[in-house]
Design a protein around this motif. Structure first.
Motif, short mmCIF file in Angstrom:
data_model
loop_
_atom_site.label_atom_id
_atom_site.label_comp_id
_atom_site.label_asym_id
_atom_site.label_seq_id
_atom_site.Cartn_x
_atom_site.Cartn_y
_atom_site.Cartn_z
N ASP A 230 0.98 -1.27 0.10
CA ASP A 230 0.00 0.00 -0.12
C ASP A 230 1.00 1.17 0.14
O ASP A 230 0.52 2.32 -0.80
CB ASP A 230 -0.89 -0.04 1.30
CG ASP A 230 -1.97 -0.91 0.87
OD1 ASP A 230 -2.44 -1.31 -0.25
OD2 ASP A 230 -2.46 -1.29 2.00
N ARG A 231 1.90 1.09 0.93
CA ARG A 231 2.96 2.36 0.82
C ARG A 231 3.52 2.47 -0.56
O ARG A 231 3.52 3.52 -1.01
CB ARG A 231 3.81 2.28 2.15
CG ARG A 231 3.10 2.39 3.43
CD ARG A 231 4.44 2.51 4.35
NE ARG A 231 5.42 1.41 4.46
CZ ARG A 231 5.33 0.22 5.30
NH1 ARG A 231 4.07 0.13 5.78
NH2 ARG A 231 6.07 -0.83 5.12
N GLN A 232 4.01 1.44 -1.04
CA GLN A 232 4.62 1.52 -2.36
C GLN A 232 3.68 2.20 -3.39
O GLN A 232 4.10 2.96 -4.26
CB GLN A 232 4.98 0.07 -3.00
CG GLN A 232 6.46 -0.46 -2.16
CD GLN A 232 6.71 -1.62 -2.42
OE1 GLN A 232 5.90 -2.48 -3.31
NE2 GLN A 232 7.64 -2.18 -1.93
N ALA A 233 2.50 1.71 -3.27
CA ALA A 233 1.43 2.24 -4.24
C ALA A 233 0.97 3.75 -4.28
O ALA A 233 0.71 4.37 -5.18
CB ALA A 233 -0.14 1.37 -4.11
N ALA A 234 1.01 4.20 -2.75
CA ALA A 234 0.91 5.55 -2.76
C ALA A 234 2.04 6.42 -3.31
O ALA A 234 1.84 7.64 -3.72
CB ALA A 234 0.72 6.05 -1.29
N ASP A 235 3.36 5.73 -3.48
CA ASP A 235 4.44 6.67 -3.99
C ASP A 235 4.37 6.60 -5.41
O ASP A 235 4.71 7.56 -6.13
CB ASP A 235 5.80 6.16 -3.39
CG ASP A 235 5.85 6.36 -1.72
OD1 ASP A 235 5.15 6.96 -1.21
OD2 ASP A 235 6.51 5.41 -1.25
N TYR A 236 4.23 5.42 -5.89
CA TYR A 236 4.21 5.40 -7.31
C TYR A 236 3.47 4.03 -7.84
O TYR A 236 3.04 2.92 -7.32
CB TYR A 236 5.50 5.15 -8.02
CG TYR A 236 6.48 3.87 -7.25
CD1 TYR A 236 6.32 2.63 -7.80
CD2 TYR A 236 7.38 4.36 -6.28
CE1 TYR A 236 7.04 1.42 -6.89
CE2 TYR A 236 7.87 3.19 -5.65
CZ TYR A 236 7.77 1.99 -5.82
OH TYR A 236 8.36 0.63 -5.34
N PRO A 237 2.71 4.05 -9.06
CA PRO A 237 1.84 2.88 -9.59
C PRO A 237 2.82 1.70 -9.34
O PRO A 237 3.74 1.58 -9.77
CB PRO A 237 1.43 3.34 -10.98
CG PRO A 237 1.74 4.70 -10.95
CD PRO A 237 3.13 5.23 -10.23
N LEU A 238 2.02 0.62 -8.80
CA LEU A 238 2.61 -0.74 -8.77
C LEU A 238 2.38 -1.37 -10.15
O LEU A 238 1.52 -0.98 -11.18
CB LEU A 238 1.95 -1.66 -7.92
CG LEU A 238 1.99 -1.23 -6.57
CD1 LEU A 238 0.78 -2.16 -5.60
CD2 LEU A 238 3.30 -1.16 -6.05
N ASN A 239 3.57 -2.17 -10.39
CA ASN A 239 3.39 -2.81 -11.86
C ASN A 239 2.05 -4.04 -11.79
O ASN A 239 1.63 -4.30 -10.78
CB ASN A 239 4.57 -3.72 -12.18
CG ASN A 239 5.33 -4.56 -11.35
OD1 ASN A 239 4.32 -5.48 -10.74
ND2 ASN A 239 6.45 -4.86 -11.06
#
Length: 824
Positions: A167-176
């Motif tokens: 979730d934190r990664q998705a908030a920073d940049y779109p997940l692959n």
């Protein structure tokens, strides 16, 4: 099995109680050695089936032992069974592949096993779970263990941090795509209900669908939204899995299949994607399209076919409107198997869609269904054509209260004739019908379009029967053509050849009678075969007699048959042996040429300023040969915004067999040679710049002035010569016959102000006696009431339209035309 311990143990501690460690070490070494021996290239992928040791374990191991090996392999993912001269990393890949396959088995893992596995994954690095191999297989094992219930205990405690991190990664940049998929699956494991209740992706389609949902009951809305949530799971997938379809079943049952079919058909009919505006709700549409594959309803199947066609229509400088929805539609229609309407839609789409790759997939789907039903693809295509509710005379009449609407199919198209409650015809939809039966009127108009589209497809199939050497038994011909309400209208007025033993008869069906040219009725036996007659089948005198008969009976043939152009080998072509220069050295418009190629079944992609050289080619599998029409881009010429040259020059025509060997022209079947050269003649006649008034100056830098002048008013092609022969026969019947003269290349028209010539090939006009060029885009269409012996010659229609205008040139009011006419 190994010792059970209640405390929280890691994977190493659990496995240490297994008595099979030494056996597992030996097994893994043997598998690695066997696969290493089969490896020929560095890039070879692991194929466990090549190992006899692996196959033996798979067949003989107990469930408990299989679980032990799955756990043990996780420990060995970080160490290799090394040997001198081996690729350690490839052996690690083998171990990971073994672990992945074992975890995908439906094994009775315990929670402590899964927790220990998760701990082992955590220890491999900071990402916890990677996006491939045994990590994804592990997620599948957890999903089977929880069986749709929320994960609990330490398993939950271990999974939650992973989700929070994603979730934190998705908030920073779109997940692959892979990470998004893992995140979604983990959320479903932690809380299936909450995950399914997540907000649906917003988009234009969902906003429009919401308007329909608002008219439903709360329970119905909930049912549809549950299906929408399931449809979203289609994201990133090319086709539905068995699990996806199985989960869709209860959702469709809750909605009700008839209700689903009607609503889905309405949505598919009304929605058109806009590629310029991204729509995040298209995955819902994709899932609904997949769901239609399980519903055998003609209305929704036809709607699916139309939606697929719309999705795959090309938008300039963009491509298909929605490749995603187009592909989903092909998949759904293919999944319906031998469903007659689905096959009919696939057949129609095969002729409509221009993308070669999509056409190939459709043909593959039809071939699969044909093999399943034990027939040929051609038979499948013919037997699947629906009757669209037409009666035996080809009429469809529907009542709307006291009024009626009747679909009339003619050579020019399909139209609806309305009759009011007083029994009198109406020019438009009666107001009461429009008010009280809006949906039914819309459906009737769509039926009319579907009938016209199917009719055009059947015309193309009839023409293809010549080059495919297709024929029928009398019984099949009777069933598929004479008795079919749509094909019957096409069959009447055409000439057919019946071969009955040693007897050959050319016949025409008029008013239900099968009669020869001399009017003799025949009754063929059951052993007789039928094929579509071609002008090459008869001598010139018989051909002229058929033409006279068709004119006398005022028959309009649905395809150009009796007046069809015939192309036979010339002496020049016998000299060149393997190629024809008959249509070489023309300048044609590339975009229009490519469109015609696709319409006539020739494969051709744009020639541009990059490395994409290709040759327009038509493949004929039934004859095991193909034809090529060589073209080249005009250098230093005008280009489109996509840097595609606007013009091409033409070159040789060649034929090849399936082995790509060039064929001597004399070995090509005459009817195939004639039909394919007719295609090329059409390409040149329609796309040549000689038809373009803007090229009177010779085009770019004036390089082609000589070509334009020669071909705009030059010798006639075979098509134009046939047009001339027809005008000699029919022009005396025109109201302006006394003002017309047919010469060797022109139709001369005597107006009230001037005398004109219209070239019978290009349609270009000159004013006599000065031969001044007169540019007219198109005259008023006064030819509609003229009965011509065949349909489809647009150039002839334009020539006659111009002739009728020029015959009354003193009534012309168009300022552009008047400015070109002599003042005195």
């Amino acid at each position: 099995m190994f010792e059970r311990k209640k405390d929280k143990l890691g994977l190493r501690q659990i496995v240490s109680g297994s008595p099979h460690q030494a056996e597992f070490d030996q097994l893994l070494r043997t598998i690695c050695d066997e696969l290493e021996a089969t490896r020929t290239r560095y890039s070879d992928r692991v194929k466990l089936s090549s190992s006899r040791a692996w196959e033996g374990f798979n067949k003989g191991a107990s469930t408990d032992t299989t679980i032990e090996l799955a756990l043990y392999c996780q420990l060995k993912r970080k160490s290799a069974f090394a040997a001198v001269g081996v690729d350690v990393w490839w052996r690690l890949d083998i171990v990971d592949t073994i672990a992945s396959q074992l975890l995908r088995k439906k094994l009775p893992f315990e929670e402590r096993h899964l927790v220990a596995l998760l701990r082992e994954f955590e220890s491999t690095g900071p990402t916890y779970i990677d996006y491939g191999g045994s990590s994804l297989a592990f997620l599948g094992a957890v999903e089977r263990f929880t069986e749709g219930r929320p994960a609990a205990g330490e398993l939950r405690d271990r999974l939650e941090p992973i989700v929070k991190k994603l979730d934190r990664q998705a908030a920073d940049y779109p997940l692959n795509q892979a990470a998004s998929k893992v995140r979604r699956r983990l959320k479903l494991i932690l809380n299936p209900v909450e995950a399914d209740a997540a907000p649906l992706p917003k988009g234009a389609w969902l906003l429009k669908a919401d308007k329909s949902l608002q008219a439903m009951t709360e329970k119905q809305r909930e049912s549809w939204r549950a299906l929408f949530a399931h449809a979203v799971k289609s994201k990133g997938k090319s086709k539905p899995s068995k699990a996806w379809l199985k989960q869709a079943e209860p959702l469709l049952k809750t909605i009700g299949r008839p209700r689903f079919a009607k609503q889905a058909a309405d949505w598919l009919n009304d929605f058109t994607t806009d590629p310029a505006r991204p729509d995040h709700s298209l995955d819902i549409v994709k899932g609904l399209i997949w769901a239609t594959a399980t519903v055998h309803d003609d209305a929704v199947t036809m709607a699916l076919g139309r939606a697929t066609e719309t999705a795959l229509k090309k938008v300039p400088n963009v491509g298909a409107r929605s490749q995603k929805l187009g592909n989903a539609g092909i998949v759904a229609l293919s999944m319906k198997g031998a469903d007659a309407m689905a096959v009919a839609e696939l057949v129609r789409l095969r002729s409509k869609i221009k993308y070669p790759s999509v056409r190939a997939r459709i043909l593959s789907a039809l071939d699969m269904v044909a093999r399943q039903t034990g027939v040929t693809v051609a038979d499948l295509e013919e037997t699947a054509l629906p009757d669209f509710g037409l009666d035996g005379s080809g009429r469809y009449v529907e009542a709307f209260g006291d009024s009626t609407g009747e679909i009339i199919v003619t050579d020019e198209g399909a139209s609806i004739v309305w009759t009011g409650s007083d029994g009198k015809p109406r020019k438009s939809v009666p107001s009461a019908v429009k008010r009280d039966h809006a949906d039914a009127v819309k459906a009737l108009k769509q039926r009319s379009k579907d009938i016209l589209s199917a009719r055009k497809t059947q015309i193309t199939r009839l023409e293809d029967s010549w080059i495919e050497d297709r024929f029928w038994t009398v019984a099949d011909w009777q069933t598929r053509y004479i008795d079919h309400p749509l094909r019957r209208g096409l069959s009447e007025g055409l000439i057919w050849r019946i071969e009955d033993g040693e007897t050959t008869s050319d016949i025409m069906m008029v008013n239900g009678r099968l009669a020869t040219l001399k009017g003799q009725e025949i009754s063929p036996t059951e052993k007789a075969t039928v094929r579509l007659w071609h002008p090459l089948d008869s001598d010139p005198d018989t051909l002229l007699a058929w033409r006279r008969s068709i004119l006398d009976q005022e028959i309009t043939q649905p395809i150009k048959q009796a007046y069809r152009e015939v192309y036979v080998l010339t002496d020049a072509e016998r000299t060149t042996e393997i190629y024809s220069n008959r249509f070489a050295a023309h300048v044609i418009r590339q975009h229009q040429f490519r469109a015609l190629c696709q319409a006539r079944g020739w494969a051709f992609e744009f020639l541009g300023g990059w490395d994409n050289w290709n040759v327009p080619t038509k493949v004929i599998p039934a004859r095991e040969l193909s034809a090529e029409f060589h073209v080249d881009a005009v250098e230093n010429d005008e280009r489109s915004e996509a840097y595609v040259p606007l013009y091409l020059t033409t070159d040789q025509i060649r034929f090849r067999n399936d082995a790509r060997e060039q064929l001597p022209l004399e070995t090509v079947p005459p009817i195939v040679f004639s039909e394919l050269l007719r295609d090329v003649d059409l390409f040149v006649a329609v796309t040549s710049v000689a038809n373009d008034p803007e090229w009177t100056d010779g085009g770019p830098e004036g390089r082609f002035a000589g070509y334009w002048q020669t071909h705009a008013f030059g010798d006639l092609s075979q098509t134009a010569s046939t047009r001339r022969d027809l005008l000699l026969q029919v022009s005396p019947k025109f109201a302006i016959a006394d003002r017309l003269t047919v010469t060797d290349r022109f139709l001369e028209v005597q107006g009230n102000l001037n005398r004109y010539t219209i070239h019978l090939g290009s349609g270009n006009i000159q004013i006599l006696p000065s031969n001044q060029y007169l540019c007219i885009v198109r005259g008023r269409d006064k030819t509609a009431k003229l009965k011509l012996p065949f349909a489809g010659d647009t150039t002839l229609a334009i020539i006659l339209s111009k002739a009728f205008m020029l015959a009354e040139d003193d009534k012309i009011t168009d300022k552009t035309i008047l400015a070109q006419l002599p003042t005195s």
